[in-house]
Enzyme design. Sequence first.
Site, mmCIF file in Angstrom:
data_model
loop_
_atom_site.group_PDB
_atom_site.id
_atom_site.type_symbol
_atom_site.label_atom_id
_atom_site.label_comp_id
_atom_site.label_asym_id
_atom_site.label_seq_id
_atom_site.Cartn_x
_atom_site.Cartn_y
_atom_site.Cartn_z
ATOM 1 N N LYS A 210 -12.526 9.238 6.847
ATOM 2 C CA LYS A 210 -13.609 8.340 6.419
ATOM 3 C C LYS A 210 -14.971 8.699 7.027
ATOM 4 O O LYS A 210 -15.995 8.462 6.411
ATOM 5 C CB LYS A 210 -13.269 6.888 6.772
ATOM 6 C CG LYS A 210 -12.187 6.270 5.906
ATOM 7 C CD LYS A 210 -12.039 4.809 6.258
ATOM 8 C CE LYS A 210 -10.994 4.122 5.412
ATOM 9 N NZ LYS A 210 -11.010 2.672 5.594
ATOM 10 N N ASP B 253 -15.069 -1.634 1.901
ATOM 11 C CA ASP B 253 -14.288 -2.494 2.803
ATOM 12 C C ASP B 253 -15.010 -3.799 3.152
ATOM 13 O O ASP B 253 -14.378 -4.860 3.225
ATOM 14 C CB ASP B 253 -13.962 -1.745 4.104
ATOM 15 C CG ASP B 253 -12.854 -0.717 3.912
ATOM 16 O OD1 ASP B 253 -12.028 -0.893 2.995
ATOM 17 O OD2 ASP B 253 -12.810 0.264 4.678
#
Length: 285
Positions: free
Chosen positions: A71, A107
Amino acid sequence: MKITGKTKVLGVIGDPIQHSRSPQMHNAAIFKLGIDYVYIPFHVKPEDVSNAIEGFKAINVVGINVTIPHKQSVLTFMDKLSAEADTIGAVNTIVFKDGFLEGHNTDAQGFLEAMKEEGVEELRGKSAVIIGAGGSARAVAVGLVLEGVSALTIANRTESKAIDLASTIAEKTKISVKAIPLSDGSGVLAEAILESSLLVNTTSVGMDINQPLLINPDLLHKDLIVYDIIYTPPETKLLKAAKERGVKVVGGIGMLVHQGAIAFQLWTGLKPPIDVMRRALTQSL
Ligand code: ATR
């Protein structure tokens, strides 16, 4: 599912990748909408991330999810970053537009959407406590800032990481942010919980039901919402302790569904079938 000459490719990269439930969730959505896409898991080692991204460009992949441990490392390959991905310092969704790469992080919004779905009212002006200071905590903190909380307390086992996260947030906003060690015996954490409307566990503690709670459950009060972003088990020890005390709880499955749903919409431009995605995910767990 039919693969044709026009089928568009979506996927997820990670190392390991076998545990990922994203293929079940996205392919269920694709099937439900009857669109010509397929979503594939790709096992990509850290040293191969750059080649993988170049390869995706070459074969006209439409979108990629990024999971642990890539990520952060994919950030450098992005041509444009969303504000959220930039602040969180991580990308979980890449949109490929004719070789131009947009990095997003769904997220934070996923975390908020899941909470709203559970009927959690406005958090504007309220205080929240985040347990943990890793990648998920960064996304949760950014989400809570977007939602307008007025005070954040970040409690982490390693205090320096809490301080790091608190300073990232403080740079971007005017809200009050405190960083404290989780083991703090001075009562600062207890006081923060008592003054807060929301407590979020972003650590992995709770995935193993034998692990002891990180906080004293007697601190959980009726005006608090307890949100555990862990999705296996769906009811962690923390959520169970909260429920037993009549405290409202939010589990982690919703965040997983919604971060995926937002990515799906970014790639396809279509409204994602949330319930279908949730069912596929729950069945796969
Ligand atoms: P993620 O991306 O899922 O947030 P991470 O970045 O590895 O994963 O962060 C894990 C978080 O869980 C960290 O806040 C970590 O605390 P440390 O920074 O002290 O490592 C926390 N964590 C993991 N195991 C823990 C434990 N046994 N007790 C307390 N905190 C723990």
